[in-house]
Design a protein around this motif. Structure first.
Motif, PDB file in Angstrom:
ATOM      1  N   LEU A   1      36.692  73.032  30.413  1.00 48.94           N
ATOM      2  CA  LEU A   1      36.214  71.803  31.058  1.00 48.94           C
ATOM      3  C   LEU A   1      36.318  70.628  30.085  1.00 48.94           C
ATOM      4  O   LEU A   1      36.784  69.543  30.445  1.00 48.94           O
ATOM      5  CB  LEU A   1      34.746  71.951  31.467  1.00 48.94           C
ATOM      6  N   LEU A   2      35.889  70.865  28.856  1.00 46.08           N
ATOM      7  CA  LEU A   2      35.893  69.793  27.848  1.00 46.08           C
ATOM      8  C   LEU A   2      37.332  69.390  27.509  1.00 46.08           C
ATOM      9  O   LEU A   2      37.682  68.204  27.525  1.00 46.08           O
ATOM     10  CB  LEU A   2      35.151  70.255  26.587  1.00 46.08           C
ATOM     11  N   ALA A   3      38.165  70.385  27.219  1.00 43.35           N
ATOM     12  CA  ALA A   3      39.534  70.085  26.802  1.00 43.35           C
ATOM     13  C   ALA A   3      40.319  69.449  27.947  1.00 43.35           C
ATOM     14  O   ALA A   3      41.095  68.504  27.732  1.00 43.35           O
ATOM     15  CB  ALA A   3      40.220  71.359  26.306  1.00 43.35           C
ATOM     16  N   ASP A   4      40.115  69.935  29.179  1.00 45.33           N
ATOM     17  CA  ASP A   4      40.837  69.375  30.323  1.00 45.33           C
ATOM     18  C   ASP A   4      40.485  67.911  30.547  1.00 45.33           C
ATOM     19  O   ASP A   4      41.259  67.171  31.141  1.00 45.33           O
ATOM     20  CB  ASP A   4      40.526  70.167  31.610  1.00 45.33           C
ATOM     21  N   SER A   5      39.296  67.501  30.083  1.00 46.50           N
ATOM     22  CA  SER A   5      38.952  66.093  30.296  1.00 46.50           C
ATOM     23  C   SER A   5      39.327  65.256  29.077  1.00 46.50           C
ATOM     24  O   SER A   5      38.894  64.118  28.939  1.00 46.50           O
ATOM     25  CB  SER A   5      37.477  65.959  30.640  1.00 46.50           C
ATOM     26  N   GLY A   6      40.135  65.804  28.214  1.00 46.51           N
ATOM     27  CA  GLY A   6      40.717  65.006  27.137  1.00 46.51           C
ATOM     28  C   GLY A   6      39.850  64.893  25.902  1.00 46.51           C
ATOM     29  O   GLY A   6      40.043  63.980  25.091  1.00 46.51           O
ATOM     30  N   ILE A   7      38.900  65.790  25.741  1.00 43.54           N
ATOM     31  CA  ILE A   7      38.064  65.759  24.540  1.00 43.54           C
ATOM     32  C   ILE A   7      38.669  66.713  23.507  1.00 43.54           C
ATOM     33  O   ILE A   7      38.707  67.917  23.728  1.00 43.54           O
ATOM     34  CB  ILE A   7      36.610  66.172  24.871  1.00 43.54           C
TER      35      ILE A   7
END
Ligand code: PLP
Length: 397
Positions: A271-277
């Motif tokens: 979730l975090l990586a998919d939102s560009g974090i």
């Protein structure tokens, strides 16, 4: 607020009932012990309310050893035990050498004292111009926004301030920190940590991030947290949607062992990586937990598989009662020797010692420069072979 509001469609689908959610047998055991309603397990507020804090409850989940029983009975004050039901479900009930147990169940070894140990080994309080802010390096500051975590680590470098203390700091305290950052134009990077900043509700966290990001000279913020590991349920779509608005925002997650990288944790990191974090890891080198090259290399590989880039391995700070966790510095150097060149460069973090007394992070590692003289730089590679690099004279450089 109804805590179930914290769950949105996707999270609810993942929750389901114990079985549908794909809980592991051990998760199911803990889930049943707490007599939780189907959606409870996925509700981070429920997880916090049901943290394991007593010998009685933990003794029903795992088979405690006498060292652990004495440890739990004797730990008091700010170093209480507190473990989220989710993280407790990762414990091996029969094996006291389980890396999860070693990290969060007190043992009587903690009562030993060693002369080199301190309350505030990195001298953060001395570098704190206003409460909650540590300004040690020229261009960046560490902002400790609360004093609470989802699970307490027995080797915590901030155990002087972290415990069943304040869940948030006062508005005045936050405002004083914002003012300090505003007044110091050299601060271009603000590291939001704690406690654990993800223990704050979305609104409070957003107020902090938004205010810091609005300061013109702050180029980016990063969050230091262990919540995605010990309480992955906290990483809701709402939280991630909020964080996404403040891009560029980086996150450093504290991981210590492959056993922590479960399907549930992967879901949170996705979730975090998919939102560009961009995600980085911070690992504390701990005796019995991750002090061999094999365990550490597997951890680094498993992190890359969930898109977390290994950032730092820390030598364990000389905090009071942590002698049983500290390894000789040579152990860390040997681990680095077995990583560099032997595996993907992305799997190689920097091994650092946070210099006691407030010197900051000092990188420590194997030496690859054998000698440097007469215009020749003699190098050795990871396999031990030596090579000469012609070294341009630096006299006029
Ligand atoms: C670790 C730390 C930072 C950030 O250091 P980086 O090497 O940039 O990650 C900043 N301030 C303090 C006080 C720290 O301990």
């Amino acid at each position: 607020m109804n805590p179930l509001n914290a769950l949105n469609g996707k999270d609810k689908a993942l929750a389901g009932n114990g079985k549908k959610a794909g809980l592991t047998p051990q998760e199911n055991r803990v889930f049943k012990f707490f007599d939780a309603a189907p959606l409870d397990w996925e509700d981070w507020c429920w997880q916090i309310r049901h943290r394991v804090t007593t010998r009685d409850v933990l003794g029903k989940l795992i088979k405690l050893t006498p060292q652990e029983e004495r440890g739990i009975d004797g730990c008091g004050g700010k170093r209480t035990m507190s473990v989220s039901p989710y993280f407790a479900s990762l414990m091996d009930p029969d094996d006291a050498a389980c890396p999860i147990r070693l990290q969060c169940v007190p043992r009587d070894h903690e009562f030993a004292r060693s002369p080199e140990e301190m309350t505030d080994p990195c001298a953060e309080d001395q570098h704190s111009p206003v409460h909650g802010l540590v300004h040690r390096y020229p261009d960046r500051a560490l902002f400790l926004v609360n004093e609470m975590c989802a699970t307490y680590c027995r080797y915590c470098t901030r155990s002087r301030m972290v415990g069943e203390g304040r869940r948030t700091l006062s508005r005045e305290t936050y405002e004083a920190a914002f003012d300090y950052i505003r007044a110091h134009k050299e601060i271009r990077d603000v590291l939001i940590s704690g406690g654990d900043p993800l223990m704050l509700g979305d609104r409070m966290l957003e107020y902090i991030i938004k205010t810091v990001k609005a300061i013109p000279h702050v180029e980016f913020v990063r969050i230091g947290t262990r919540v995605p590991v010990v309480l992955p349920q906290r990483v809701t779509s709402e939280l991630v949607g909020m964080l996404k608005k403040y891009s560029p925002l980086w996150m450093s997650i504290h991981f210590n062992h492959s056993k922590e990288i479960t399907k549930r944790v992967k879901f949170a990191c996705d979730l975090l990586a998919d939102s560009g974090i961009p995600l980085g890891s911070q690992t504390v080198l701990l005796k019995g937990v991750n002090d061999t090259p094999e365990v550490m290399k597997k951890l680094m590989h498993d992190l890359l598989k969930i898109r977390v880039r290994p950032y730092y391995i820390y030598q364990c700070d000389p905090i009071h009662g942590s002698k049983h966790f500290r390894t000789p510095v040579s152990v860390g150097i040997r681990i680095m020797e077995k990583l560099r060149g032997h595996t993907s460069g992305y799997a190689v973090p920097t091994f650092v010692i946070d210099a006691p007394g407030g010197g900051g992070k000092v990188p420590v590692g194997p030496d690859y420069v054998v000698s440097r003289e007469d215009g020749k730089c003699l190098l050795r590679n990871y396999a031990g072979a030596t090579f000469t690099y012609h070294d341009p004279a630096d006299i006029l450089y």
